[in-house]
Design a protein around this motif. Structure first.
Motif, short mmCIF file in Angstrom:
data_model
loop_
_atom_site.label_atom_id
_atom_site.label_comp_id
_atom_site.label_asym_id
_atom_site.label_seq_id
_atom_site.Cartn_x
_atom_site.Cartn_y
_atom_site.Cartn_z
N TYR A 105 2.52 -1.48 3.86
CA TYR A 105 2.98 -1.53 5.24
C TYR A 105 3.09 -0.14 5.82
N TYR A 106 2.85 -0.06 7.13
CA TYR A 106 3.18 1.17 7.84
C TYR A 106 4.70 1.26 7.92
N VAL A 107 5.22 2.46 7.84
CA VAL A 107 6.64 2.68 8.06
C VAL A 107 6.75 3.24 9.47
N SER A 108 7.45 2.49 10.34
CA SER A 108 7.42 2.80 11.77
C SER A 108 8.14 4.09 12.14
N ASP A 109 9.15 4.46 11.36
CA ASP A 109 9.94 5.65 11.69
C ASP A 109 10.40 6.27 10.39
N LYS A 123 -10.92 -3.02 -3.98
CA LYS A 123 -12.21 -3.55 -3.56
C LYS A 123 -12.73 -2.68 -2.42
N LYS A 124 -14.00 -2.82 -2.08
CA LYS A 124 -14.60 -2.00 -1.02
C LYS A 124 -13.84 -2.12 0.30
N GLU A 125 -13.46 -3.35 0.65
CA GLU A 125 -12.72 -3.55 1.91
C GLU A 125 -11.34 -2.89 1.83
N GLY A 126 -10.73 -2.91 0.65
CA GLY A 126 -9.43 -2.26 0.46
C GLY A 126 -9.52 -0.75 0.64
N ILE A 127 -10.61 -0.16 0.15
CA ILE A 127 -10.82 1.28 0.30
C ILE A 127 -10.90 1.63 1.79
N LYS A 128 -11.63 0.84 2.56
CA LYS A 128 -11.75 1.08 4.01
C LYS A 128 -10.39 0.97 4.70
N LYS A 129 -9.61 -0.05 4.31
CA LYS A 129 -8.28 -0.24 4.92
C LYS A 129 -7.35 0.92 4.58
N LEU A 130 -7.39 1.36 3.32
CA LEU A 130 -6.55 2.48 2.90
C LEU A 130 -6.94 3.76 3.63
N GLU A 131 -8.23 4.00 3.75
CA GLU A 131 -8.72 5.19 4.44
C GLU A 131 -8.27 5.21 5.90
N LYS A 132 -8.41 4.10 6.57
CA LYS A 132 -8.00 4.01 7.97
C LYS A 132 -6.48 4.20 8.10
N LEU A 141 -4.31 7.37 9.86
CA LEU A 141 -3.36 7.19 10.97
C LEU A 141 -1.93 7.59 10.61
N SER A 142 -1.66 7.77 9.32
CA SER A 142 -0.28 7.96 8.86
C SER A 142 0.02 9.35 8.31
N LYS A 143 -0.79 10.35 8.62
CA LYS A 143 -0.51 11.70 8.13
C LYS A 143 0.89 12.14 8.58
N GLY A 144 1.67 12.62 7.61
CA GLY A 144 3.03 13.06 7.90
C GLY A 144 4.04 11.92 7.99
N LYS A 145 3.58 10.70 7.71
CA LYS A 145 4.46 9.53 7.75
C LYS A 145 4.45 8.84 6.39
N TYR A 146 5.33 7.89 6.24
CA TYR A 146 5.39 7.12 5.01
C TYR A 146 4.60 5.82 5.15
N ILE A 147 4.10 5.34 4.02
CA ILE A 147 3.61 3.98 3.90
C ILE A 147 4.42 3.36 2.75
N GLU A 184 -2.60 13.34 3.58
CA GLU A 184 -3.98 13.38 4.08
C GLU A 184 -4.62 12.02 3.94
N LYS A 185 -5.76 11.85 4.60
CA LYS A 185 -6.50 10.59 4.50
C LYS A 185 -6.97 10.42 3.06
N ILE A 186 -6.82 9.21 2.55
CA ILE A 186 -7.21 8.91 1.17
C ILE A 186 -8.45 8.03 1.20
N SER A 187 -9.50 8.50 0.54
CA SER A 187 -10.77 7.76 0.46
C SER A 187 -11.13 7.56 -1.00
#
Length: 136
Positions: A32-36, A73-82, A86-92, A108-111
């Motif tokens: 999940y994204y952490v909103s704050d 899975k390939k789709e999971g890698i794409k989701k994690l990368e995106k 979007l979450s640099k400097g934030k928590y997930i 940083e972005k994770i690929s």
């Protein structure tokens, strides 16, 4: 008279528990994204779920701490990368069976097709690992 007062208090307290429980919505296992960063509130829906995992293993680092290694899975890698882009400097957060298991800060972005889940409670990690292993 006393019984009536005790009964009324019992009904009132029970009602408060029911009302308080209404805010606790069940969440799907996943990330999940952490909103704050201060409040640590999670987004309503996960950006990635355990369905995006193709493999799982329990590993030990050089200090003897265990962690869960996930293969995505390939789709999971794409989701994690995106999501990490979007979450640099934030928590997930990794949420599993009603508990936040891990909440790393994104630098940083994770690929990558591999992802680690850490927690200082090794028995919790072992339980999550065993549960994930059964699902795959």
């Amino acid at each position: 008279m006393r019984k009536k007062i005790y009964f009324s208090l019992l009904v009132l307290i029970s009602s408060l528990f029911v009302i308080a429980g209404c805010d606790n919505k069940e969440r799907e296992n996943g990330w999940y994204y952490v909103s704050d960063n201060n409040s640590k509130e999670l987004s309503d829906t996960p950006f990635m779920t355990t369905d995006d995992i193709s493999g799982v293993s329990l590993e030990t680092d050089n200090s003897g701490n265990i962690f869960i290694m996930l293969k995505l899975k390939k789709e999971g890698i794409k989701k994690l990368e995106k999501a990490t882009g979007l979450s640099k400097g934030k928590y997930i957060a990794f949420f599993y069976d009603g508990t936040i298991i891990s909440m790393p800060l994104v630098n940083e972005k994770i690929s990558s097709e591999f992802m680690q889940i850490t927690n200082s409670d090794s028995s919790l990690l072992e339980n999550v690992y065993n549960s994930l292993k059964e699902q795959l």
